[in-house]
Every structure is written in structure tokens, then in C-alpha cells.
Design an enzyme around this catalytic site. Structure first.
Site: not given
Ligand code: AMP
Length: 178
Positions: A66, A103
Site C-alpha cells: 500500500r 508478529e
């Protein structure tokens, strides 16, 4: 409330929260409503351009995926070049790579070895700053090629994740803080 503060509130309202996407526990910030409206998109581009124009940049680096929405438009506005930082295996020519932690587990980002030359003044652009790991990895790639990261610029910052602390040696600019 000033006109700009009002507009920022409106912009924040045009970012859609999608709970549990792409996985449980993540609230995904969907920027598509903000992009599809000319006024909100152009406000973002104009504000980022104004901020970045102070820095006399040679090159805008966009982070897949993005980051690619904003970075070439900014490069055009600022009369700078554009170069992509992409996920592993996407760039066709010789690359430098950097590993970084997500993560869960690790990921790899790449840059073309000739994306920039030593001493260039660079902005690293993405849509959103969360933990700062992605932006930091992109900065390491720029620095590997001798570039100077003048700013990390994002539309959205998830302030509660403290990405800015991790990037404390950089100038970080974001428009919408959550
Ligand atoms: P981080 O490396 O943790 O700063 O994550 C930033 C990258 O992951 C950016 O490229 C974002 O597009 C994406 N990202 C992380 N969290 C979110 C979220 N909650 N909503 C949308 N994109 C996110």
C-alpha cells in the site's frame, strides 16, 4: 477547532476499521474509502507533499504494497525519483535483502542494487506505521546503498504500538494518529 483539525477528523472517519482481518485480533485500517474520494485523497497527497517538499529529496521509496499507492504520486509532485522496496522474489534484477521480524516469524524485504546512489536524500513512504519493523527494514536497505533517510512518511500511525520509539533515530511524519 481549526479547519485542518476538522479535516483530519473527517479523514479519520473515512478510514474503515475491519476487525479480525487478515487474522483474529488485528483491526485492519482500510484506506479504500479515503482513496475513492477525490477530496480526501488529494488532501493527503497535498499535506504529505508540503511536508516532504522542505527536505529537497532525490528519491521516494515506496514499501509494498500500500506504500505504492502514495509514493509515486509524491515522487511526481516533488520532482523526485521513485523506487520500490518489495517482498522477497518480486524484483526482477539483482537485489539487496534484509530480514525483519513480524508478529509471528520473519520476513524479507528487497531493493534493487541500483535503486539509488550513495548520498541521495530519500523519503521512505508507507500507508501505515504499526510496530515500525517494516519501515526500519526499508531504511536499512536504503542505508546499505549509501542513501540518507530524511523522513519516514506514513498516512496512518498506530501510536499505541510505539513504532516511533523503535525509529527514534529517524524523522517520522504521519498524518492520522490512532
Ligand atoms: P509494522 O512493520 O508493524 O510497522 O507494520 C506496518 C506494515 O504492515 C505496513 O506496510 C502496513 O500496511 C501493514 N499493517 C500493519 N498493521 C496494519 C493494520 N492494522 N491495518 C492495515 N495495515 C497494517
Amino acid at each position: 477547532m481549526t479547519k485542518t483539525a476538522m479535516t483530519l477528523e473527517l479523514l479519520k472517519k473515512s478510514v474503515r476499521d475491519i476487525p479480525d482481518f487478515p487474522k483474529k485480533g488485528i483491526i485492519f485500517k482500510d484506506i479504500t474509502p479515503l482513496l475513492q474520494n477525490h477530496e480526501t485523497f488529494s488532501f493527503i497527497i497535498d499535506a504529505l507533499s508540503e511536508e516532504l517538499s522542505k527536505l529537497k529529496l532525490d528519491l521516494i521509496i515506496g514499501i509494498e504494497s500500500r506504500g505504492f499507492i502514495f509514493s509515486p504520486v509524491l515522487a511526481y509532485q516533488l520532482k523526485a525519483g521513485f523506487a520500490p522496496v518489495r517482498k522477497q522474489g518480486k524484483l526482477p534484477w539483482r537485489t539487496h535483502q534484509v530480514n525483519y521480524s513480524l508478529e509471528y516469524g520473519e520476513a524479507v524485504l528487497e531493493i534493487h542494487q541500483d535503486a539509488l546512489s550513495s548520498g541521495m536524500r530519500v523519503a521512505v513512504v508507507d500507508d501505515l506505521l504499526a510496530t515500525g519493523g517494516t519501515a526500519e527494514a526499508a531504511c536499512r536497505l536504503v542505508e546499505k546503498l549509501g542513501g540518507k533517510v530524511e523522513v519516514i512518511a506514513c498516512v496512518i500511525e498506530l501510536g499505541f504500538l510505539k513504532g516511533r520509539d523503535r525509529l527514534s533515530s529517524y524523522n517520522v511524519f504521519s498524518m492520522l494518529n490512532y
